[in-house]
Design an enzyme around this catalytic site. Structure first.
Site, mmCIF file in Angstrom:
data_model
loop_
_atom_site.group_PDB
_atom_site.id
_atom_site.type_symbol
_atom_site.label_atom_id
_atom_site.label_comp_id
_atom_site.label_asym_id
_atom_site.label_seq_id
_atom_site.Cartn_x
_atom_site.Cartn_y
_atom_site.Cartn_z
ATOM 1 C CD GLU A 246 -0.083 -6.902 13.892
ATOM 2 O OE1 GLU A 246 0.041 -6.395 12.760
ATOM 3 O OE2 GLU A 246 0.760 -6.751 14.800
ATOM 4 C CD GLN A 283 -24.006 -29.359 -12.247
ATOM 5 O OE1 GLN A 283 -23.228 -29.355 -13.205
ATOM 6 N NE2 GLN A 283 -24.653 -30.446 -11.853
ATOM 7 N N GLY A 343 -20.385 -10.942 -12.075
ATOM 8 C CA GLY A 343 -20.114 -10.460 -13.422
ATOM 9 C C GLY A 343 -19.514 -9.064 -13.389
#
Length: 383
Positions: A246, A283, A343
């Site tokens: 499980e 970046q 966002g």
């Protein structure tokens, strides 16, 4: 990093499941989140031969089959941010109890219906006052004087598939032991249609809306003695023997969800324009996704090793605890970061990242909380 856990047969199976999910699940999934997963889906899965992995051919199943095939199903459903109802519960978690513990008579009675998808399964461990402490279970099952049946009384909660299943393994106390709280628990297979078997509230959850999670109550439910699964009084140890699978299943599904979240985020940030350039050009976006990819790679290696150990029947309780702990915690971090890259749209449920975020949260709770997993690992360390 190249994965080596799957071969050509596995990939052919993946292609079949991908086509099935695209045709039979994705177009309807939004509705299923409102109404629940229809029974007909399980019959279709039974026709494909995937409901009864491990069921011998004489009972309509495919025989011994590696858990890797179920891992592929988890990966393909996560890829589309959908679920197959409580398929993982029926086939991945509960069916092994029947395969490992059922008598020949019980196998003949139950396995054919499971293989076709006509019989859905659940297991009822958790009680309103008893979560991870299984030894504290208060539901009782008293054997009749003539030994023909048990009388079951008690209540369970957080039961996945409790409303939609046909057979439920109920963990109940059949005797008491002064020196060992774990002794005296037994596993009883109860037909959900039995008089006195009441399905209570369908719990409203943060996520996993296509799968019912319900409360159950038992009032003088008569359970035939021949529905005892395994040895009387040894239920705690039967549960312990099956929990590694499980927890592996939960870990595998968590990694698959995290990998899918990265794919969704990559697609979104590539298309989304901010300040006149794609979000992917920043970046920060690149660094966040690089971190996510690295974490998921590490979790994937751990989960894949678990699949190999499971095939070799060498997956230990501590191994499974490490897999569940690490993979679910990684999934939580990665999916949260991928949602952040969306966002405001990441908080809107029409976007799959929102569904993954809500659906994955519970993986650190069910099957044993992260804190319980840490306890198991610490115990293995001799602490």
């Amino acid at each position: 990093m190249k994965r080596t856990v799957y071969d050509e047969d596995h990939e052919a199976f993946r292609a079949m499941m991908r086509d099935f999910i695209a045709a039979e699940v994705v177009p309807h999934y939004e509705q299923w989140e409102e109404t629940g997963t229809p029974r007909d889906l399980f019959r279709k899965l039974g026709t494909l031969g995937v409901m009864g992995f491990g069921i011998p051919e004489e009972y309509g199943g495919p025989g011994e089959v590696s858990y890797k095939y179920q891992a592929i199903i988890a990966e393909e459903t996560a890829r589309c941010a959908v679920a197959l109802g409580h398929y993982i519960v029926t086939t991945g978690i509960v069916l092994p109890y029947y395969l490992n513990l059922a008598t020949d008579e019980q196998r003949a009675r139950w396995l054919p219906g499971i293989a076709t998808g006509e019989t859905l399964l659940a297991i009822a461990m958790t009680e309103p006052g008893t979560g991870s402490d299984l030894a504290g279970i208060r539901t009782t099952a008293r054997l009749s004087k003539d030994g023909t049946h048990y009388v079951l009384n008690g209540a369970k909660t957080f039961i996945t598939g409790g409303r939609d299943s046909d057979l439920t393994i109920v963990v109940a106390r059949t005797s008491t032991a002064d020196n060992d709280r774990r002794a005296g628990l037994s596993l009883l297979v109860v037909e959900n249609a039995s008089p006195g078997f009441e399905v209570g509230r369908k719990l409203k959850k943060i996520g996993q809306h296509s799968i019912d999670t319900s409360e159950l109550a038992f009032t003088d439910v008569v359970v035939p003695a021949e529905n005892l699964l395994g040895d009387e009084g040894r239920g705690f140890w039967h549960l312990g023997a099956n929990l590694p699978r499980e927890r592996l299943a939960i870990g595998v599904a968590a990694v698959a969800s995290a990998a899918a979240a990265i794919d969704f985020a990559k697609a979104y940030v590539t298309d989304r324009q901010v300040f006149g350039r794609p979000v992917a050009d920043f970046q920060n976006t690149k660094f966040v996704l690089a971190e996510c990819a690295t974490e998921v790679q590490a979790a994937q290696v751990l989960a894949d090793r678990g699949l190999e150990l499971d095939d070799a029947e060498e997956l230990t309780v501590a191994d499974a605890a490490k897999i569940k702990l690490f993979c679910t915690e990684v999934a939580a971090r990665v999916i949260d970061k991928c949602l952040q890259l969306h966002g405001g749209y990441g908080y809107v449920t029409e976007y799959p990242i929102a569904r993954l975020y809500a659906d994955t949260r519970v993986t650190r709770i069910y099957g044993g909380t992260s804190e319980v997993m840490k306890t198991i690992v610490a115990k293995e360390m001799g602490l």
